[in-house]
Scaffold this motif. Sequence first.
Motif, mmCIF file in Angstrom:
data_model
loop_
_atom_site.group_PDB
_atom_site.id
_atom_site.type_symbol
_atom_site.label_atom_id
_atom_site.label_comp_id
_atom_site.label_asym_id
_atom_site.label_seq_id
_atom_site.Cartn_x
_atom_site.Cartn_y
_atom_site.Cartn_z
ATOM 1 N N ASN A 52 0.859 -1.178 0.000
ATOM 2 C CA ASN A 52 0.000 0.000 0.000
ATOM 3 C C ASN A 52 0.899 1.233 0.000
ATOM 4 O O ASN A 52 2.135 1.115 -0.069
ATOM 5 C CB ASN A 52 -0.965 -0.002 1.192
ATOM 6 N N GLU A 53 0.307 2.408 0.061
ATOM 7 C CA GLU A 53 1.096 3.641 0.003
ATOM 8 C C GLU A 53 2.122 3.712 1.126
ATOM 9 O O GLU A 53 3.257 4.150 0.915
ATOM 10 C CB GLU A 53 0.170 4.861 0.059
ATOM 11 N N ILE A 56 5.013 1.146 0.505
ATOM 12 C CA ILE A 56 5.820 1.611 -0.628
ATOM 13 C C ILE A 56 6.713 2.767 -0.194
ATOM 14 O O ILE A 56 7.885 2.851 -0.588
ATOM 15 C CB ILE A 56 4.916 2.039 -1.810
ATOM 16 N N ILE A 99 3.444 -4.175 -7.195
ATOM 17 C CA ILE A 99 4.300 -3.062 -6.787
ATOM 18 C C ILE A 99 4.606 -2.106 -7.936
ATOM 19 O O ILE A 99 4.598 -0.885 -7.770
ATOM 20 C CB ILE A 99 5.622 -3.598 -6.189
ATOM 21 N N TYR A 102 2.965 1.530 -8.965
ATOM 22 C CA TYR A 102 3.033 2.713 -8.107
ATOM 23 C C TYR A 102 3.938 3.781 -8.740
ATOM 24 O O TYR A 102 5.063 3.491 -9.151
ATOM 25 C CB TYR A 102 3.550 2.336 -6.716
ATOM 26 N N GLN A 103 3.422 5.001 -8.803
ATOM 27 C CA GLN A 103 4.121 6.079 -9.499
ATOM 28 C C GLN A 103 5.523 6.312 -8.944
ATOM 29 O O GLN A 103 6.480 6.486 -9.702
ATOM 30 C CB GLN A 103 3.313 7.376 -9.415
ATOM 31 N N LYS A 104 5.672 6.325 -7.625
ATOM 32 C CA LYS A 104 6.972 6.608 -7.016
ATOM 33 C C LYS A 104 7.997 5.518 -7.341
ATOM 34 O O LYS A 104 9.183 5.799 -7.509
ATOM 35 C CB LYS A 104 6.826 6.753 -5.495
ATOM 36 N N ARG A 184 -3.527 0.110 -15.800
ATOM 37 C CA ARG A 184 -2.767 0.781 -14.751
ATOM 38 C C ARG A 184 -2.896 2.297 -14.894
ATOM 39 O O ARG A 184 -3.003 2.823 -15.999
ATOM 40 C CB ARG A 184 -1.280 0.439 -14.866
ATOM 41 N N TYR A 186 -0.364 4.246 -13.922
ATOM 42 C CA TYR A 186 0.979 4.601 -14.343
ATOM 43 C C TYR A 186 1.640 3.388 -14.987
ATOM 44 O O TYR A 186 1.521 2.274 -14.505
ATOM 45 C CB TYR A 186 1.822 5.074 -13.152
#
Length: 223
Positions: A52-53, A56, A99, A102-104, A184, A186
Amino acid sequence: MFNIAIDGTTSSGKSTLSGQLSKRLGFKRLDTGAIYRGVACNFKRRNLGVVNENSIAQLLQHLEIEIKFKDDIQHVIVNGVDETDNLRTEEISMLTSIISPYQKVREKVLNLQRDFAQKNDCVMEGRDITTVVLPNADVKFYVTATPEERAKRRYLQYKDLPSAPTFEEVLADLKLRDERDEHRQYGKLAVAKDAVVIDTTGKTLGEVTDICENIVRKIQKGK
């Protein structure tokens, strides 16, 4: 530098193609999927729990990724640990697919990918190489095959392993991954407008590599 970008669906043969094509051309090959798999290995190694955020964010607080080549084999080193031998398990495959959107995470890997392309004549393959990572690549390919053909290839990889999945389970999982990759937020899988679509259904690796090499050679001559 001359850059070749390859995207495509799961088990379409893009990884094997990029390996053969890079050998024929004398280019370096960057398997970007292996980088994300290395990130997933580190997530598991650090026991970060549910993706999750928050987890991550914990992952990215201390995440150093290196790509090294030993005897022309790409090695993924994450936080000093060579994860190369751990990348291809089914567990890591599934964790990677969760995983990697996720943008980051994608931003972290993006800089590494672009830096590699700036320094090397290379073949780079993944999910969003033609559309996001290297939108100005000299040549772009999108590799695919029918779901049944791709499921058959993946099933043959696993069938002799203990607790191997059935063909039907592999096919269902593959369709689920396709759905996830195409929707997705991203790094989604898409066909770039200027990409050459290569359908590998019913074709041998040699035939597909020949097709792509001929296209690359023609473009090289025109530069």
